[in-house]
Design an enzyme around this catalytic site. Structure first.
Site, short mmCIF file in Angstrom:
data_model
loop_
_atom_site.label_atom_id
_atom_site.label_comp_id
_atom_site.label_asym_id
_atom_site.label_seq_id
_atom_site.Cartn_x
_atom_site.Cartn_y
_atom_site.Cartn_z
N LYS A 92 25.15 -12.47 -21.93
CA LYS A 92 25.25 -12.22 -20.48
C LYS A 92 25.51 -13.53 -19.73
O LYS A 92 26.39 -13.59 -18.87
CB LYS A 92 23.95 -11.61 -19.98
CG LYS A 92 23.80 -11.64 -18.45
CD LYS A 92 22.49 -11.05 -17.98
CE LYS A 92 21.36 -12.04 -17.99
NZ LYS A 92 21.27 -12.93 -16.83
N ASN A 93 24.78 -14.56 -20.08
CA ASN A 93 24.87 -15.80 -19.30
C ASN A 93 26.12 -16.63 -19.61
O ASN A 93 26.36 -17.63 -18.95
CB ASN A 93 23.60 -16.63 -19.46
CG ASN A 93 22.42 -15.95 -18.80
OD1 ASN A 93 22.60 -14.99 -18.05
ND2 ASN A 93 21.23 -16.42 -19.09
N CYS A 109 14.18 -15.09 -6.11
CA CYS A 109 13.79 -13.92 -6.90
C CYS A 109 12.38 -14.21 -7.40
O CYS A 109 11.79 -15.25 -7.09
CB CYS A 109 14.76 -13.68 -8.03
SG CYS A 109 14.85 -15.07 -9.14
N ARG A 124 15.32 -20.62 -6.40
CA ARG A 124 16.73 -20.63 -6.86
C ARG A 124 17.65 -21.35 -5.87
O ARG A 124 18.61 -20.77 -5.35
CB ARG A 124 17.22 -19.20 -7.15
CG ARG A 124 16.32 -18.35 -8.01
CD ARG A 124 16.02 -18.90 -9.39
NE ARG A 124 17.14 -18.93 -10.29
CZ ARG A 124 17.51 -17.90 -11.05
NH1 ARG A 124 16.87 -16.77 -10.96
NH2 ARG A 124 18.54 -18.02 -11.87
N ASP A 152 14.06 -18.71 -20.87
CA ASP A 152 14.34 -17.27 -20.95
C ASP A 152 13.66 -16.60 -22.14
O ASP A 152 13.77 -15.38 -22.28
CB ASP A 152 15.85 -17.03 -21.04
CG ASP A 152 16.56 -17.44 -19.76
OD1 ASP A 152 17.79 -17.57 -19.78
OD2 ASP A 152 15.87 -17.65 -18.75
N ARG A 155 19.67 -5.09 -16.89
CA ARG A 155 20.55 -6.18 -16.41
C ARG A 155 20.99 -7.07 -17.57
O ARG A 155 22.08 -7.61 -17.56
CB ARG A 155 19.79 -7.04 -15.39
CG ARG A 155 19.55 -6.39 -14.05
CD ARG A 155 19.02 -7.41 -13.08
NE ARG A 155 19.78 -8.63 -13.21
CZ ARG A 155 19.23 -9.87 -13.12
NH1 ARG A 155 17.95 -10.01 -12.90
NH2 ARG A 155 19.97 -10.94 -13.25
C1 EPZ Z 1 20.83 -19.97 -15.59
O1 EPZ Z 1 20.36 -19.83 -14.26
C2 EPZ Z 1 20.57 -18.63 -16.27
N1 EPZ Z 1 21.27 -17.57 -15.56
C3 EPZ Z 1 19.07 -18.32 -16.27
O2 EPZ Z 1 18.87 -17.12 -17.01
C4 EPZ Z 1 18.35 -19.46 -16.99
O3 EPZ Z 1 16.95 -19.22 -16.97
C5 EPZ Z 1 18.66 -20.78 -16.28
O4 EPZ Z 1 20.08 -20.99 -16.27
C6 EPZ Z 1 18.00 -21.97 -16.94
O5 EPZ Z 1 18.39 -22.07 -18.24
C7 EPZ Z 1 22.61 -17.42 -15.74
O6 EPZ Z 1 23.24 -18.17 -16.47
C8 EPZ Z 1 23.25 -16.28 -15.03
P1 EPZ Z 1 19.55 -23.54 -13.25
P2 EPZ Z 1 20.70 -20.98 -13.18
O7 EPZ Z 1 20.49 -23.88 -12.15
O8 EPZ Z 1 21.93 -21.68 -13.53
C9 EPZ Z 1 16.79 -25.78 -10.16
C10 EPZ Z 1 18.09 -14.94 -17.38
O9 EPZ Z 1 16.95 -14.47 -17.52
N2 EPZ Z 1 18.00 -25.94 -9.34
O10 EPZ Z 1 19.79 -24.12 -14.60
O11 EPZ Z 1 20.59 -20.35 -11.84
C11 EPZ Z 1 16.36 -24.32 -10.26
O12 EPZ Z 1 15.58 -23.94 -9.15
C12 EPZ Z 1 18.34 -15.97 -16.30
O13 EPZ Z 1 19.08 -14.64 -18.08
C13 EPZ Z 1 17.95 -26.73 -8.19
O14 EPZ Z 1 16.91 -27.28 -7.86
O15 EPZ Z 1 19.48 -21.96 -13.38
C14 EPZ Z 1 15.57 -24.33 -11.55
O16 EPZ Z 1 14.25 -24.80 -11.27
C15 EPZ Z 1 17.09 -16.29 -15.49
N3 EPZ Z 1 19.06 -26.87 -7.44
C16 EPZ Z 1 16.30 -25.35 -12.41
O17 EPZ Z 1 17.07 -26.14 -11.50
C17 EPZ Z 1 20.25 -26.28 -7.77
O18 EPZ Z 1 21.25 -26.45 -7.05
C18 EPZ Z 1 17.25 -24.76 -13.44
O19 EPZ Z 1 18.07 -23.86 -12.77
C19 EPZ Z 1 20.29 -25.47 -8.94
C20 EPZ Z 1 19.15 -25.33 -9.70
#
Ligand code: EPZ
Length: 421
Positions: free
Chosen positions: A22-23, A115, A120, A306, A399
């Protein structure tokens, strides 16, 4: 809203095929916006998030055809304003930002709502767009980014907890059509980022270093259509491995890449779970007793956030104290209170650490799914609990897990879906 009714106590036995990731598929679908030619994406899981991303791309003017396992996309004539209500409902939709900016010079996306697992934010995404020359403003709940010409730059994308997966994806997808070279430092190394880079390269992009913390992109004038097979879903594979161990069954997981779940296998080994790695397969057996382990979630190749909830479900079965520390998201313990309804003894300390006192037998109860991976943890616990567990609101599960009730049923799990009109 549908529920899953689970009769616990049955060891899972047999073979299960892992679906596409999915990701990986969500950003790859967004990347199809970068060309007016047709892109064909195969090994796509049948998930509500994939259909939802299809609706978002169609709302931008793309032609979208989703058939069992394949998505065909053609973004010949598109506009840059994503549908507010659609985009705010799925975090993954933020990855249309980079391709829209690269293709049109403008992108309007609704601020992705928070969420249950955290706020996020997208500050790092916007930092990357601005580093490439974009000008961002918040207007009426939308983030509007405009640019005359994208120009390559050196961009440090590390945030307070490390790299950003979709932020890295967005910057890559903008930089592929920028003038000159872009170097992303502290890039995310997840396999899904590598798969996106592979897809972009097959469209004609010039990318090196994907999978490492430093990615170099040399912009090109235009990209073409392509056909791509999505990598297997490492989170689904880890989920089934843990379910097999928890139910003390014996399953063969096929079509996965073991190197994508090295940290999970390391912790399962430490917990005393017997498994054998094969070429694209993994055989997992149960064990009479599991050892408690300590887990801290980290960016890849560390233990994936995850899989944190699923591992917690397994740790409730050990005779001892396990500690799980969640370092990626600020509130990803929604499953704790629901696991407690099944008899688990878990205390949360300081918001980021859960202390699991294992050993008390689980007994079935009605529980509520709250997010995708928490739902998976409840299913695993329900498969083990004595009696019946009713997991409500399993749209969360749909999802990210393709036909999980059918796959578990084929493994002997007593799982049935209750469709509520
Ligand atoms: C991706 O989300 C995945 N989703 C998530 O999987 C996964 O948990 C996550 O990466 C971490 O590995 C998809 O790929 C669709 P991040 P993403 O940006 O990219 C902070 C699932 O269950 N951050 O790597 O949105 C954020 O708040 C989902 O399949 C900022 O601070 O996650 C978090 O604490 C859940 N500023 C950390 O970084 C930003 O601009 C990692 O988030 C962006 C992120």
């Amino acid at each position: 809203m549908d529920s899953l009714l689970i009769e616990g106590g049955v060891p899972l036995r047999g073979e299960v095929d892992i679906s596409g990731a999915k990701n990986a598929v969500l950003p790859i679908m967004a990347a199809a916006l970068l060309t007016e030619e047709t892109c064909v994406i195969r090994n796509v899981p049948n998930l509500s998030d994939v259909r939802f991303m299809g609706r978002i791309l169609a709302s931008l003017g793309a032609e979208v055809k989703i058939e069992e396992g394949t998505v065909q996309l053609r973004a010949a004539r598109i506009h840059g304003r994503g549908d507010y209500e659609l985009i705010r409902k799925m975090r993954g939709s933020v990855c249309i930002l980079g391709p829209l900016l690269a293709r049109l010079g403008v992108a309007e996306v609704s601020l992705p709502g928070g969420c249950v697992i955290g706020s996020r934010p997208i500050d790092l995404h916007l930092k990357g767009m601005e580093a490439l020359g974009g000008v961002a403003e918040i207007k009426g709940g939308y983030v509007v980014v405009r640019v005359g010409e994208l120009v390559g730059n050196q961009i440090f994308l590390g945030g307070r907890v490390g790299p950003t997966v979709l932020g890295t994806a967005n910057v890559m997808m903008a930089a592929v059509l920028a003038r000159g070279r872009t170097v992303i430092e502290s890039a995310a190394c997840e396999p899904e980022v590598v798969d996106l880079a592979t897809f972009l390269s097959s469209m004609g992009a010039k990318i090196s270093g994907a999978g490492s913390p430093t990615i170099e992109i040399d912009g090109v004038p235009a990209l073409g259509g392509t056909t791509h097979d999505v990598i297997p879903d490492r989170i689904e594979a880890a989920t089934f491995a843990i379910a097999a161990a928890a139910t003390r069954g014996e399953i063969e997981i096929r079509g996965l890449r073991c190197e994508h779940i090295g940290a999970v296998l390391d912790k399962l080994k430490e917990a005393g779970v017997p498994f054998q790695r094969g070429e694209g397969s993994l055989r997992v057996n149960g064990a009479d007793a599991f050892r408690p382990v300590d887990v801290t979630t980290q960016p890849f190749a560390g233990f994936p956030t995850d899989v944190q909830a699923q591992m917690m479900a397994l740790m409730t079965l050990t005779d001892g104290i396990s500690v799980i520390t969640e370092r990626i998201f600020e509130s990803r313990f929604m499953h704790v209170s629901e696991l407690a309804r099944l008899g688990a003894e878990i205390a949360i300390e300081g918001g980021a650490t859960a202390i699991i006192k294992g050993g008390r037998p689980l007994s079935g109860a009605p529980v509520m799914a709250s997010d995708l991976r928490a739902s998976a943890a409840l299913v695993i616990a329900g498969l083990v609990a004595d009696g019946r567990t009713d997991v409500k609101r399993i749209y969360h599960l749909d999802r990210g897990y393709e036909r999980i009730d059918e796959k578990l049923g084929k493994l002997g799990g007593r799982v049935s879906r209750l469709r509520e009109t």
